[in-house]
Design an enzyme around this catalytic site. Structure first.
Site, PDB file in Angstrom:
ATOM      1  N   GLY A  34       1.240  -1.151   0.497  1.00 58.63           N
ATOM      2  CA  GLY A  34       0.167  -0.163  -0.353  1.00 58.63           C
ATOM      3  C   GLY A  34       0.980   0.954  -0.298  1.00 58.63           C
ATOM      4  N   ASP A  35       1.899   1.232  -0.011  1.00 59.68           N
ATOM      5  CA  ASP A  35       3.450   2.074  -0.023  1.00 59.68           C
ATOM      6  C   ASP A  35       4.655   2.047  -0.275  1.00 59.68           C
ATOM      7  OD1 ASP A  35       4.075   4.833   1.059  1.00 59.68           O
ATOM      8  OD2 ASP A  35       3.395   4.582   3.173  1.00 59.68           O
TER       9      ASP A  35
END
Ligand SMILES: *[C@@H]1O[C@H](CO)[C@@H](O)[C@H](O)[C@H]1NC(C)=O
Ligand SMILES: *[C@@H]1O[C@H](CO)[C@@H](O)[C@H](O)[C@H]1NC(C)=O
Ligand SMILES: *[C@@H]1O[C@H](CO)[C@@H](O)[C@H](O)[C@H]1NC(C)=O
Ligand SMILES: *[C@@H]1O[C@H](CO)[C@@H](O)[C@H](O)[C@H]1NC(C)=O
Ligand SMILES: *[C@@H]1O[C@H](CO)[C@@H](O)[C@H](O)[C@H]1NC(C)=O
Ligand SMILES: *[C@@H]1O[C@H](CO)[C@@H](O)[C@H](O)[C@H]1NC(C)=O
Ligand SMILES: *[C@@H]1O[C@H](CO)[C@@H](O)[C@H](O)[C@H]1NC(C)=O
Length: 482
Positions: A258-259
């Site tokens: 997600g990052d």
């Protein structure tokens, strides 16, 4: 009993004895199910002594908390650090645990059928001070929860396995973070501070409360054959974050996050400037990333100790927001320089090249806005991008341009249809948008912005090989009764 062990490491007497006993213990508790297994793995160093977590009271039932077993095992095995070192084998099972610390000349080996499960209770993670180069925790101004697997001031430490799993069970932490319910900064999955000769390899890491792998103030770091998997819609689950480290290699790894898949860092504003420890001599090879909302390789945004000599090649990106992204701001100081990337293949990207000098995000109001970062000698070559929305969005800082940018032999196919999110914006997005930068380009399609004029050049990539890239792993072999 003796036949349970066929370690080819010399001086196996104690290892034989310990493993034999361990097997015996398991035999007693498991109705004579004990079987011998020969384990082989690659490591910077093999170990003379061996133990199983079960010998220290560990229970792999997914429910019993094993923090005390890990602590007892590692305390015990630390006694043989200067006598050939030790390996702790986590056998098949589901091993719930809170945070524990590693020791030197030590290998944590996670069997292919073993899963370490991070406890979801805050009380299982001791509070530790913020990193000196950050001045505060990233989630909250207070302290930090120690990472699930932690170590500081170590030499020669290996975390490996037969692709065994470490599952941070981060959902509860992501929820608390989003709801602003945390008084302290979330734990990372693995964090090692002030350590040298570090290896993290052949594991699946998943669902970290925050970053997955965070070597900080380390040198001679080998990270390879990791599979890192986090849901793509959860906060700050970066894959691998070398932070103020020298001589690091990252190879043969796959991150869905997600990052950022890799975020290269070195401290935050005035704290990072004061601490002054760069990340340098970093080599990344054969790396695959899926990161729809972030970068394949981010440099920054915390870069206040400097980032220098990063080499990345054979990089594969699918459905990611940006390829290489430089993130900095006024107040960061230091530099990002001598960056070399080649042979990068990207499919479905919002940006291929992205640089911003206005990232913002300061630890506190005490930063010095006159501390300007120097961004220079940035080299990108031999790349292919498909289904791309924006080729280059490069914005330096007014009065502090990013210089020495070189882009050569890059072919990008733009997405045929711009996603509606862009069509609805007032300004039409251009394939290139450059401000406060200087550099050159060569054989780049589509034609770059005017600030990157065509010159007949091949952008640089160092011809030498970093010493960390030449380190050969040894084949270690250990027989265990599991
Ligand atoms: C811990 O190490 C000592 C040797 O220093 C050994 O005698 C003892 O059996 C070990 N404890 C366990 C539980 O294995
Ligand atoms: C670890 O090493 C750092 C840097 O040398 C030092 O400042 C720190 O006090 C050491 N910490 C411990 C726990 O030994
Ligand atoms: C390791 O395990 C992960 C998760 O199960 C899997 O996706 C990956 O392919 C495995 N890697 C290897 C080399 O077997
Ligand atoms: C590590 O990954 C590389 C590339 O996929 C592979 O060739 C190598 O065999 C892997 N090593 C191990 C020990 O699985
Ligand atoms: C191209 O990218 C868009 C998102 O920007 C995606 O929805 C679409 O599936 C991609 N097409 C292909 C052929 O990969
Ligand atoms: C241009 O880049 C492509 C993609 O990496 C590569 O296959 C090709 O060899 C490069 N051409 C030259 C002349 O370097
Ligand atoms: C180009 O970038 C500058 C600086 O980030 C920004 O102010 C401007 O709006 C951008 N232009 C377009 C057309 O996107």
């Amino acid at each position: 009993m003796w036949s349970y062990v066929k370690s080819h490491v010399v001086g196996e007497f104690l290892a034989c004895f310990v493993v034999g006993l361990l097997c015996l213990n398991v035999v007693e508790s498991r109705d004579f199910n004990c079987r011998e297994e020969q384990i082989q793995y690659s490591a910077i160093n093999c170990r003379k002594h061996t133990a199983l977590l079960t010998d220290f009271g560990g229970k792999g039932d997914g429910k019993t908390l094993n923090t005390a077993a890990f602590k007892a095992a590692i305390a015990n095995l630390s006694k043989v650090a200067s006598d050939g070192g030790a390996q702790l084998v986590v056998p098949p099972g589901r091993w719930l645990t809170g945070s524990f610390d590693l020791t030197s000349h030590f290998t944590l080996y996670i069997h292919k059928d073993a899963v370490l499960l991070g406890s979801q209770a805050e009380s299982d993670y001791p509070l530790i001070d913020p990193l000196p180069s950050y001045g505060r925790g990233r989630d909250a101004p207070g302290k930090r929860f120690a990472s699930l697997i932690f170590g500081t001031n170590l030499t020669d430490v290996v975390i490996t396995g037969g692709n065994g799993t470490i599952d941070g069970q981060g959902a509860i932490w992501w929820k608390k973070f989003k709801e602003h319910k945390l008084k302290n900064t979330r734990p990372y999955l693995i964090e090692l501070l002030f350590s040298n000769q570090v290896q993290i390899s052949y594991l699946t890491l998943t669902n970290s409360p925050s970053w997955h792998v965070h070597p900080t103030y380390c040198s001679d770091v080998i990270i390879e054959n990791l599979t890192i998997l986090a849901p793509i819609d959860v906060p700050n689950t970066d894959g691998i974050n070398p932070d103020s480290c020298s001589n690091t290699r990252i190879r043969d790894s796959y991150v869905v996050s997600g990052d950022d898949c890799i975020a290269v860092k070195s401290g935050w504003d005035q704290y990072g400037i004061k601490f002054g420890m760069p990340t340098q001599h970093l080599s990344i090879k054969r790396f695959t990333c899926i990161s729809p909302d972030s970068a394949v390789i981010a440099l920054g945004s915390e870069m206040s100790g400097g980032i220098q000599d990063v080499r990345a090649e054979e990089i594969y990106a699918i459905n990611s927001q940006s390829g290489v992204r430089i993130k900095t701001a006024q107040g960061r100081g230091a530099y990002v320089k001598d960056i070399f990337v080649r042979n990068m293949y990207m499919n479905t990207m919002k940006y291929v090249f992205w640089m911003t000098g206005a990232y913002g995000s300061h630890p506190d109001p005490g930063y010095d806005p006159k501390a300007l970062p120097e961004i220079t000698n940035i080299n990108y070559r031999d790349m292919v991008g498909k289904n791309v929305t924006i080729v280059g969005d490069l914005s330096g800082i007014q009065g502090d341009p990013f210089t020495g940018i070189c882009i050569s032999n890059v072919t990008v196919e733009l997405a045929s249809k711009q996603p509606s999110v862009f069509l609805s914006e007032k300004k039409k997005k251009l394939p290139w948008n450059c401000t406060d930068i200087a550099g050159v380009s060569s054989r780049v399609t589509p034609t770059p912005c005017d600030l990157l004029p065509e010159k007949q050049v091949d952008c640089a990539f160092p011809a030498d090989v970093l010493p960390i890239d030449l380190v050969q792993l040894k084949t270690c072999s250990v027989g265990v009764g599991i």
